[in-house]
Design an enzyme around this catalytic site. Sequence first.
Site, PDB file in Angstrom:
ATOM      1  N   GLN A  78       0.828  -1.208   0.000  1.00  0.00           N
ATOM      2  CA  GLN A  78       0.000   0.000   0.000  1.00  0.00           C
ATOM      3  C   GLN A  78       0.862   1.256   0.000  1.00  0.00           C
ATOM      4  O   GLN A  78       1.801   1.392   0.797  1.00  0.00           O
ATOM      5  CB  GLN A  78      -0.935   0.048   1.198  1.00  0.00           C
ATOM      6  CG  GLN A  78      -1.941   1.202   1.086  1.00  0.00           C
ATOM      7  CD  GLN A  78      -2.799   1.389   2.297  1.00  0.00           C
ATOM      8  OE1 GLN A  78      -2.335   1.855   3.329  1.00  0.00           O
ATOM      9  NE2 GLN A  78      -4.085   1.041   2.181  1.00  0.00           N
ATOM     10  N   CYS A 107      -6.828   7.354   4.739  1.00  0.00           N
ATOM     11  CA  CYS A 107      -6.178   7.826   5.966  1.00  0.00           C
ATOM     12  C   CYS A 107      -6.750   9.186   6.373  1.00  0.00           C
ATOM     13  O   CYS A 107      -6.681  10.145   5.597  1.00  0.00           O
ATOM     14  CB  CYS A 107      -4.672   7.928   5.750  1.00  0.00           C
ATOM     15  SG  CYS A 107      -3.795   8.572   7.207  1.00  0.00           S
ATOM     16  N   LYS A 148      -8.077   1.759  -1.442  1.00  0.00           N
ATOM     17  CA  LYS A 148      -8.776   1.676  -0.153  1.00  0.00           C
ATOM     18  C   LYS A 148      -9.295   3.069   0.183  1.00  0.00           C
ATOM     19  O   LYS A 148      -8.528   4.035   0.194  1.00  0.00           O
ATOM     20  CB  LYS A 148      -7.836   1.176   0.948  1.00  0.00           C
ATOM     21  CG  LYS A 148      -8.540   0.898   2.287  1.00  0.00           C
ATOM     22  CD  LYS A 148      -7.584   0.221   3.265  1.00  0.00           C
ATOM     23  CE  LYS A 148      -8.320  -0.325   4.475  1.00  0.00           C
ATOM     24  NZ  LYS A 148      -8.807   0.720   5.378  1.00  0.00           N
ATOM     25  N   HIS A 176     -13.659   1.208   3.804  1.00  0.00           N
ATOM     26  CA  HIS A 176     -13.824   1.382   5.248  1.00  0.00           C
ATOM     27  C   HIS A 176     -15.126   2.152   5.413  1.00  0.00           C
ATOM     28  O   HIS A 176     -15.192   3.332   5.064  1.00  0.00           O
ATOM     29  CB  HIS A 176     -12.649   2.162   5.818  1.00  0.00           C
ATOM     30  CG  HIS A 176     -12.727   2.366   7.296  1.00  0.00           C
ATOM     31  ND1 HIS A 176     -11.640   2.686   8.067  1.00  0.00           N
ATOM     32  CD2 HIS A 176     -13.761   2.284   8.158  1.00  0.00           C
ATOM     33  CE1 HIS A 176     -12.005   2.819   9.331  1.00  0.00           C
ATOM     34  NE2 HIS A 176     -13.283   2.577   9.406  1.00  0.00           N
ATOM     35  N   ASN A 206     -14.490  -3.162   5.433  1.00  0.00           N
ATOM     36  CA  ASN A 206     -13.566  -2.938   6.541  1.00  0.00           C
ATOM     37  C   ASN A 206     -14.254  -2.147   7.639  1.00  0.00           C
ATOM     38  O   ASN A 206     -14.961  -1.177   7.364  1.00  0.00           O
ATOM     39  CB  ASN A 206     -12.345  -2.173   6.018  1.00  0.00           C
ATOM     40  CG  ASN A 206     -11.342  -1.816   7.101  1.00  0.00           C
ATOM     41  OD1 ASN A 206     -10.722  -0.765   7.056  1.00  0.00           O
ATOM     42  ND2 ASN A 206     -11.153  -2.677   8.083  1.00  0.00           N
ATOM     43  N   ALA A 230      -8.327  -5.147  11.255  1.00  0.00           N
ATOM     44  CA  ALA A 230      -7.104  -4.524  11.766  1.00  0.00           C
ATOM     45  C   ALA A 230      -6.976  -4.780  13.263  1.00  0.00           C
ATOM     46  O   ALA A 230      -6.234  -5.651  13.703  1.00  0.00           O
ATOM     47  CB  ALA A 230      -7.098  -3.023  11.461  1.00  0.00           C
TER      48      ALA A 230
END
Length: 411
Positions: A78, A107, A148, A176, A206, A230
């Site tokens: 990634q 992020c 992602k 996510h 996720n 995670a």
Amino acid sequence: MSRRSSSDVLELFSQKTWMKVCAPMVRYSKLQFRNLVKRYDCDLVFTPMILADSFCKSAKARDSEFTTNLFDTPLITQFAANTVHDFVGASYMVAPFCDGVDLNCGCPQRWAREMNLGCSLLKSPQKIFELVKECRNRISKPFTISVKLRIEENIQETIKVCQGLEHCGVSFITVHSRTPCNNTGPINEDALKILSQTVKVPLIGNGGVNSLDDAVGLQERTGVKGVMVANAILTNPAIFKGEKVTTRQCVQDWLDICYNSTLTMEEHERTVAKDEANQCYAISEKPSSLTFQCFHHHLVFMLEKILNKKERQVFNNLKQFSTVQEFLAQHLGIRPKLFGREHFVQSLPLNIHTESRDFLYNELKPPEESVCTEYDFLYDSSKSNGKFFEGKLTDEINEDCDWTDMFYEND
């Protein structure tokens, strides 16, 4: 040294009802941990997020941030990037040594937003499309190009992004199912279900999974083709085996993987040549290929449900390999074991030479792009324990902790 065999990730998606996936976790999804979870039914692993610009400019960054071995497949690397030359250049460098690359568009951390990385890219979807399209044009299949991302408040905006990615040749997408401003509470399962019914490429869900039952339930309710974990897999690497807590065998496996990762081929052969009945295997202090932080932190999380509070307080504050090994031997009867020769050879880190593949980066980068000689330590794991781990030293973290400070992208 044996040559690494590649895996066709999309073929795996087609073969399985759903894929069990270990998330990219800063400080934690390093090679040793990836090797561990692969022993426990994890189908697909990711490296930690790597800053593509530092990776392209600095040999030190490449040596520090990317390692792999023959057990480490299928593997997705990634990257965080916002320019074609960084993302495509870094992807081309690692292409022979992994099975795909992933663009981080999820992020939520402030530093990433300030650098226009991670979830801030969702404000400029055309930029995401450009990066994916150019990378797909430069690296042939079956190597995968994935993204992602996090969802938007208006799910139609996320649908548009996913459909645009499909047109650009994206291989699969991880979602996510929280917005960039939401790190806690239940995930938006309705959004995942809508996306899985709309998007044609495989979709990985996720967020919010704490057990195998949770993962199965999420897959059944939403129809996603994979479930990424995670936080829970860090505490319990055997989660995809259905174990409720980390088993002692899992702790033994971690100790063995770490011990053997500190040995060269020559050291392994010398050790085998000794009288094994009288051999006391041990990790030496300050080995070149393993940090104490990595070794110890993983054990802190794995032993959380095995040790009582008093034992945790002692263990969490240990500072040396020797004291950790003494503790494990005394309390759990666990000591390092030497891998057999064939297993050891497969576990050795591969010799990775990216210098011969930097020509594409140099071809794509603008003439004014500077060359970095010093590694940018912005995301160096040795610089910080993370607030979550620091809390564990006093055993004050409760079960409702959202782990917000542990990862660049939260589960």
